[in-house]
Design a protein around this motif. Structure first.
Motif, PDB file in Angstrom:
ATOM      1  N   ALA A  95     -63.212 107.443  80.645  1.00 54.73           N
ATOM      2  CA  ALA A  95     -62.752 106.962  79.239  1.00 54.73           C
ATOM      3  C   ALA A  95     -64.148 107.245  78.947  1.00 54.73           C
ATOM      4  O   ALA A  95     -65.135 106.705  79.388  1.00 54.73           O
ATOM      5  N   THR A  96     -63.507 107.795  77.716  1.00 54.56           N
ATOM      6  CA  THR A  96     -65.109 108.027  77.177  1.00 54.56           C
ATOM      7  C   THR A  96     -64.277 107.912  75.340  1.00 54.56           C
ATOM      8  O   THR A  96     -66.065 106.863  74.441  1.00 54.56           O
ATOM      9  N   THR A  97     -63.322 107.226  74.633  1.00 59.69           N
ATOM     10  CA  THR A  97     -63.294 106.623  73.262  1.00 59.69           C
ATOM     11  C   THR A  97     -62.955 105.537  73.212  1.00 59.69           C
ATOM     12  O   THR A  97     -63.126 105.129  74.548  1.00 59.69           O
ATOM     13  N   LEU A  98     -63.381 104.970  72.488  1.00 58.82           N
ATOM     14  CA  LEU A  98     -63.027 103.216  72.471  1.00 58.82           C
ATOM     15  C   LEU A  98     -61.180 102.850  72.627  1.00 58.82           C
ATOM     16  O   LEU A  98     -61.195 102.151  73.657  1.00 58.82           O
ATOM     17  N   ALA A  99     -60.363 103.778  72.125  1.00 55.94           N
ATOM     18  CA  ALA A  99     -58.834 103.183  73.151  1.00 55.94           C
ATOM     19  C   ALA A  99     -58.681 103.753  74.396  1.00 55.94           C
ATOM     20  O   ALA A  99     -58.179 103.268  74.966  1.00 55.94           O
ATOM     21  N   GLU A 100     -59.309 104.766  74.615  1.00 54.77           N
ATOM     22  CA  GLU A 100     -59.485 104.916  76.403  1.00 54.77           C
ATOM     23  C   GLU A 100     -59.975 103.891  77.322  1.00 54.77           C
ATOM     24  O   GLU A 100     -59.278 103.139  78.005  1.00 54.77           O
ATOM     25  N   LYS A 101     -60.531 103.131  76.590  1.00 55.38           N
ATOM     26  CA  LYS A 101     -61.389 102.485  77.602  1.00 55.38           C
ATOM     27  C   LYS A 101     -61.033 101.241  77.392  1.00 55.38           C
ATOM     28  O   LYS A 101     -60.293 100.354  78.247  1.00 55.38           O
ATOM     29  N   ARG A 166     -60.069  94.059  64.949  1.00 59.16           N
ATOM     30  CA  ARG A 166     -59.376  95.387  65.929  1.00 59.16           C
ATOM     31  C   ARG A 166     -57.525  94.723  66.950  1.00 59.16           C
ATOM     32  O   ARG A 166     -57.587  95.293  67.614  1.00 59.16           O
ATOM     33  N   ILE A 167     -56.866  94.822  65.636  1.00 62.99           N
ATOM     34  CA  ILE A 167     -56.268  94.716  66.336  1.00 62.99           C
ATOM     35  C   ILE A 167     -55.012  95.791  67.024  1.00 62.99           C
ATOM     36  O   ILE A 167     -54.767  95.990  67.356  1.00 62.99           O
ATOM     37  N   ASN A 168     -55.315  96.946  66.179  1.00 66.51           N
ATOM     38  CA  ASN A 168     -54.915  98.132  66.467  1.00 66.51           C
ATOM     39  C   ASN A 168     -54.931  98.582  68.175  1.00 66.51           C
ATOM     40  O   ASN A 168     -53.877  98.973  68.823  1.00 66.51           O
ATOM     41  N   TYR A 169     -56.126  98.137  68.515  1.00 63.51           N
ATOM     42  CA  TYR A 169     -57.021  97.968  70.420  1.00 63.51           C
ATOM     43  C   TYR A 169     -55.937  97.205  71.275  1.00 63.51           C
ATOM     44  O   TYR A 169     -55.764  97.561  72.333  1.00 63.51           O
ATOM     45  N   PHE A 170     -55.388  96.322  70.093  1.00 60.49           N
ATOM     46  CA  PHE A 170     -54.676  95.360  70.469  1.00 60.49           C
ATOM     47  C   PHE A 170     -52.847  95.932  71.119  1.00 60.49           C
ATOM     48  O   PHE A 170     -52.784  96.243  72.102  1.00 60.49           O
ATOM     49  N   TRP A 171     -52.820  96.757  70.487  1.00 61.44           N
ATOM     50  CA  TRP A 171     -51.787  97.230  70.758  1.00 61.44           C
ATOM     51  C   TRP A 171     -51.709  98.392  71.714  1.00 61.44           C
ATOM     52  O   TRP A 171     -50.752  98.440  72.453  1.00 61.44           O
ATOM     53  N   ASP A 222     -53.175 105.052  61.348  1.00 62.02           N
ATOM     54  CA  ASP A 222     -54.498 105.732  62.472  1.00 62.02           C
ATOM     55  C   ASP A 222     -54.073 106.510  63.130  1.00 62.02           C
ATOM     56  O   ASP A 222     -52.216 106.621  64.696  1.00 62.02           O
ATOM     57  N   PRO A 223     -54.108 107.794  62.735  1.00 63.84           N
ATOM     58  CA  PRO A 223     -54.094 109.303  64.155  1.00 63.84           C
ATOM     59  C   PRO A 223     -53.920 108.849  65.882  1.00 63.84           C
ATOM     60  O   PRO A 223     -53.027 109.346  66.205  1.00 63.84           O
ATOM     61  N   ASP A 224     -55.269 107.593  65.566  1.00 64.97           N
ATOM     62  CA  ASP A 224     -56.035 107.377  67.612  1.00 64.97           C
ATOM     63  C   ASP A 224     -53.956 106.904  68.123  1.00 64.97           C
ATOM     64  O   ASP A 224     -53.778 106.748  69.233  1.00 64.97           O
ATOM     65  N   ILE A 225     -53.281 106.454  67.154  1.00 63.24           N
ATOM     66  CA  ILE A 225     -51.916 105.524  67.508  1.00 63.24           C
ATOM     67  C   ILE A 225     -50.923 106.541  67.920  1.00 63.24           C
ATOM     68  O   ILE A 225     -50.585 106.297  69.292  1.00 63.24           O
ATOM     69  N   LYS A 226     -51.143 107.328  67.287  1.00 65.00           N
ATOM     70  CA  LYS A 226     -49.657 108.630  67.500  1.00 65.00           C
ATOM     71  C   LYS A 226     -49.463 109.026  69.323  1.00 65.00           C
ATOM     72  O   LYS A 226     -48.258 108.954  69.646  1.00 65.00           O
ATOM     73  N   PRO A 227     -50.248 109.713  69.836  1.00 66.74           N
ATOM     74  CA  PRO A 227     -49.977 109.676  71.079  1.00 66.74           C
ATOM     75  C   PRO A 227     -50.172 108.790  71.162  1.00 66.74           C
ATOM     76  O   PRO A 227     -49.296 108.854  72.812  1.00 66.74           O
ATOM     77  N   VAL A 228     -50.109 107.394  71.635  1.00 67.80           N
ATOM     78  CA  VAL A 228     -49.672 106.787  72.446  1.00 67.80           C
ATOM     79  C   VAL A 228     -48.254 105.613  72.274  1.00 67.80           C
ATOM     80  O   VAL A 228     -47.578 105.660  72.695  1.00 67.80           O
ATOM     81  N   ALA A 229     -47.989 106.123  71.285  1.00 67.73           N
ATOM     82  CA  ALA A 229     -46.428 106.056  70.199  1.00 67.73           C
ATOM     83  C   ALA A 229     -45.589 106.940  71.024  1.00 67.73           C
ATOM     84  O   ALA A 229     -44.669 106.635  71.675  1.00 67.73           O
TER      85      ALA A 229
END
Length: 266
Positions: A95-101, A166-171, A222-229
């Motif tokens: 895990a390198t990015t904050l989202a991945e962590k 950090r609510i985006n990371y919560f999801w 938040d473009p970082d959310i789209k791959p997760v969605a």
């Protein structure tokens, strides 16, 4: 979030009309301000909606996979066959990015609970989870230092992450945790689903709906959310209202769940 009053908006509209067709730098600045205001309104609307979704999730009971109340009990023979499908704790290093962590941390917490259920050593999971928590350095995690069970801390954690921006990371974490739980249930459905009743079965698929709704809305800015969605989207086929339906739907969605797992935690 910063908001303009009705009077400020009206004044801006009058000033813009007075400028006529002037293409000065001021006009560009006004356009940028309007765009910024519209973006703020979109984000404010999204936040109101995801706050409501988080409140709904907070009302749901934790899935039995994570429960330590003894609702899932393994026989002596079952304990001899250790699961080989748990994540390797080394995913923490990948895990390198904050989202991945955040996602890796959530998934590993699920697998650690499963390893404990099978009476497996959890030291490597503890080390990986501690490393990720230190890397993330989210003050919101102090929510758990008061001894609150995970099942009761979900909404409290959301509120803390909201306060810390950090609510985006919560999801993202919620998505990874849920997918990992669904994946594990599929590996030993007869045993794990024995701890479910129709209410928890319905709740499990309702979580998918709530989380996917939040992810889709947050992806608007938040473009970082789209791959997760996108990873979670195929799981909208889960809509069980009984344990029997959930078992059949999980089996039918097996490949989709595995694909989502691979997309969220690498």
């Amino acid at each position: 979030m910063k908001k303009l009053s009705i009077f400020a908006v009206a004044f801006a509209a009058i000033a813009f009309a007075a400028c006529g067709g002037n293409k000065s730098a001021q006009n560009v600045e006004d356009a940028d301000s309007t765009k910024s205001f519209e973006q703020e309104q979109i984000e404010a609307s999204i936040k109101m909606h995801v706050d409501s979704l988080a409140s709904e999730i907070g009302k749901l009971k934790q899935l039995p996979v994570l429960s330590e109340d003894g609702s899932i009990k393994l026989t002596a023979d079952e304990l001899k066959v250790k699961p080989d499908y748990l994540l390797n704790p080394s995913v923490a290093d990948n895990a390198t990015t904050l989202a991945e962590k955040y996602r890796a941390l959530a998934a590993l917490q699920v697998d650690k609970a499963t390893a404990k259920l099978y009476e497996m050593p959890v030291e490597d999971f503890d080390k990986a989870i501690t490393k990720l928590a230190a890397d993330i350095n989210d003050p919101s995690f102090k929510t758990f230092e008061d001894g609150a069970p995970v099942a009761e801390a979900t909404e409290a954690l959301y509120n803390a992450m909201n306060e810390n921006g950090r609510i985006n990371y919560f999801w993202q974490s919620a998505a990874a945790s849920l997918v990992e739980q669904l994946y594990l249930i599929n590996q030993n459905a007869d045993k794990f689903l024995a701890a479910f009743n129709d209410e928890t079965a319905a709740n499990s698929t309702f979580r998918v709906i709530l989380i996917l709704d939040a992810l889709n809305r947050l992806a608007q800015y938040d473009p970082d959310i789209k791959p997760v969605a996108d990873a979670l989207a195929p799981l909208d086929v889960l809509n069980a209202t009984t344990v029997a339906e959930l078992k059949d739907q999980l089996a039918a969605a097996k490949d989709k769940i595995e694909a989502a797992r691979k997309a969220l935690v690498k």
